[in-house]
Enzyme design. Structure first.
Site, PDB file in Angstrom:
ATOM      1  N   GLY A  75      -9.887 -11.113  22.822  1.00  0.00           N
ATOM      2  CA  GLY A  75      -9.073 -11.631  21.480  1.00  0.00           C
ATOM      3  C   GLY A  75      -8.647 -13.055  21.711  1.00  0.00           C
ATOM      4  O   GLY A  75      -9.450 -13.864  22.426  1.00  0.00           O
ATOM      5  N   ASN A  76      -7.849 -13.524  20.765  1.00  0.00           N
ATOM      6  CA  ASN A  76      -7.238 -14.890  21.192  1.00  0.00           C
ATOM      7  C   ASN A  76      -5.806 -14.861  20.850  1.00  0.00           C
ATOM      8  O   ASN A  76      -5.195 -13.839  20.407  1.00  0.00           O
ATOM      9  CB  ASN A  76      -8.101 -15.698  20.304  1.00  0.00           C
ATOM     10  CG  ASN A  76      -7.847 -15.511  18.863  1.00  0.00           C
ATOM     11  OD1 ASN A  76      -6.728 -15.645  18.276  1.00  0.00           O
ATOM     12  ND2 ASN A  76      -9.003 -15.072  18.158  1.00  0.00           N
ATOM     13  N   TYR A  77      -5.226 -15.837  21.022  1.00  0.00           N
ATOM     14  CA  TYR A  77      -3.800 -16.339  21.019  1.00  0.00           C
ATOM     15  C   TYR A  77      -3.101 -16.281  19.744  1.00  0.00           C
ATOM     16  O   TYR A  77      -1.972 -16.568  19.645  1.00  0.00           O
ATOM     17  CB  TYR A  77      -3.458 -17.394  21.969  1.00  0.00           C
ATOM     18  CG  TYR A  77      -3.644 -17.168  23.527  1.00  0.00           C
ATOM     19  CD1 TYR A  77      -3.108 -16.093  24.106  1.00  0.00           C
ATOM     20  CD2 TYR A  77      -4.449 -18.163  24.047  1.00  0.00           C
ATOM     21  CE1 TYR A  77      -3.310 -16.068  25.572  1.00  0.00           C
ATOM     22  CE2 TYR A  77      -4.694 -17.999  25.361  1.00  0.00           C
ATOM     23  CZ  TYR A  77      -3.945 -16.898  26.350  1.00  0.00           C
ATOM     24  OH  TYR A  77      -4.140 -16.704  27.484  1.00  0.00           O
TER      25      TYR A  77
END
Ligand code: CTP
Length: 401
Positions: free
Chosen positions: A210-212
């Site tokens: 995923g990412n932030y």
């Protein structure tokens, strides 16, 4: 949402004053700024401490503070407010308002206020229907006030009939509808697709790539577009954000593939699409059914590209549609953003550069530069994501024209 609206909440002497605490809570929850004014009689029913704690402001009631002589200007208060609400309004206060008597701060403020006035009466059924009270209410309506009719039901006296203050939820709903109807709605009749948040690309039953991205920027754009009258479809990746705007239909997705499917289906029906999601560019070639075990050896993951949703919509785009993208860059920001704009056939691109402090993921602020097809570059200062959303939606409205 009543965000940024300044409301005077006047409370008078009625047992229904206990409901004003909940009413105030709801107004504050809707992000209104509320100044509470209480008559002396109101303070017999509910304490100013409760109301000041809930509003975050001292409650006003007297013309002067007895300890230091501070004068409270009813004129300033009246000019400050976007709306004045008196809930509960007693027969006594309404009678005085109708005949111009102003022997307390609430009444002088009422006479000075230029803003719309809403009154929610609360009293016993016989008082309510007495011709004197009916005449006061009629006169106040003639003067421009909106009476929020009391409900019929059990009253504090034990009698049953009309006189019970309308429920706080209904009062807030009426005020919201009224204030929203006064707002400019340049996007009325337009449909807007907004993507927001990250995507999660599943590796096994317990892990993902995923990412932030927090989704804050996309949610702020969706809310601003809805506030400006648009019907919004918000396709959101896994985020903590919430929205309660009734003109936003939210579709939750997890992966880039799910986001692509949703956008592909929705895009032909919208006038505008704003791609604010941080979509994964790669996804695991395969997801294992069982949890991947530690082997002690190094692990190589085979990743395959996802569909570039913005580019796909750029191919599908008709002349009557607008497509807006974001570019999150860490170097050569403007050059990369201008290239993305062309490659994805966007109408304009909003550049976030992580070289700028306060911009990007997981923060409440953002600093953007907008680049359009004519290579016109507009740089904005660091602002809250809500203010940035307002700038973006303003640009959208200009481009629509
Ligand atoms: N985007 C998209 N689908 C993807 C990847 C990106 O719709 N699979 C959209 C984003 O929502 C954004 C724009 O494309 O509006 C640019 O995203 P960004 O991550 O900056 O660019 P990429 O095209 O992924 O390029 P790179 O990661 O190489 O910078």
């Amino acid at each position: 949402m009543l965000e940024g609206k300044k409301i005077i909440l006047g409370i008078t002497g009625s047992i229904a004053a206990y409901k004003s605490a909940y009413l105030l809570r709801l107004l504050v929850k809707e992000k209104a700024e509320v100044q509470v004014l209480m008559t002396k009689a109101a303070k017999e029913f509910i304490t100013p401490v409760t109301m000041s704690a809930l509003s975050g402001k001292p409650v006003l009631g007297e013309f002067f503070e007895s300890n230091d002589g501070t004068w409270h200007s009813h004129v300033d208060l009246g000019l400050w407010a976007d709306l004045m609400l008196i809930a509960p309004a007693s027969a006594n206060t309404m009678g005085k308002m109708a005949s111009g008597i102003c022997d307390n701060l609430l009444l002088t403020t009422y006479l000075s206020a230029k803003c719309p006035l809403f009154i929610a009466p609360a009293m016993d059924l016989d008082m309510f229907r007495h011709p004197a009270n009916q005449a006061s209410m009629k006169k106040l309506q003639e003067y421009g006030a909106t009476i929020i009719e009391p409900a019929t039901g059990e009253l504090a006296s034990g009698l049953s009939g009309k006189g019970r203050m309308e429920e706080p939820e209904q009062i807030v709903e009426k005020i919201r509808e009224f204030l929203e109807s006064k707002e400019e709605k340049p996007l009325k009749g337009k449909k807007v697709l907004v993507t927001a948040g990250p995507t999660y690309e599943k590796l096994d039953p317990v892990r993902f790539i995923g990412n932030y991205s927090s989704g804050k920027m996309g949610f702020a754009i969706a809310e601003e577009a809805a506030r400006k009258g648009a019907e919004v479809i918000l396709v959101a990746g896994p985020v903590k954000e919430n929205t309660e705007h009734r003109q936003i239909e939210r579709i939750d997705v997890e992966s880039a593939a799910e986001m692509k499917d949703a956008c592909e289906k929705i895009f032909p029906d919208v006038d505008i699409a704003v791609m604010a999601a941080a979509v994964a560019d790669y996804t695991p070639e395969k997801t294992t059914e069982n949890k991947m075990k530690r082997t002690g050896d190094s692990l190589v993951l085979e990743l395959v590209p996802t569909t570039d949703i913005a580019a796909m919509l750029g191919n599908m785009k008709r002349d009557d549609q607008l497509l807006i993208g974001f570019a999150l860059e860490t170097s050569d920001a403007r050059k990369n953003a201008a290239y993305k704009l062309k490659r994805k056939n966007l109408d304009f691109i909003i550049l976030n550069s992580l070289e700028d402090e306060g911009a990007g993921f997981m923060v409440d602020t953002n600093k953007i530069t907008i680049i359009d097809r004519e290579n016109k570059i507009e740089e904005f200062p660091l602002k809250s994501k809500q203010e940035v959303a307002a700038d973006i939606v303003d640009r959208l409205i200009k481009y629509l024209k």
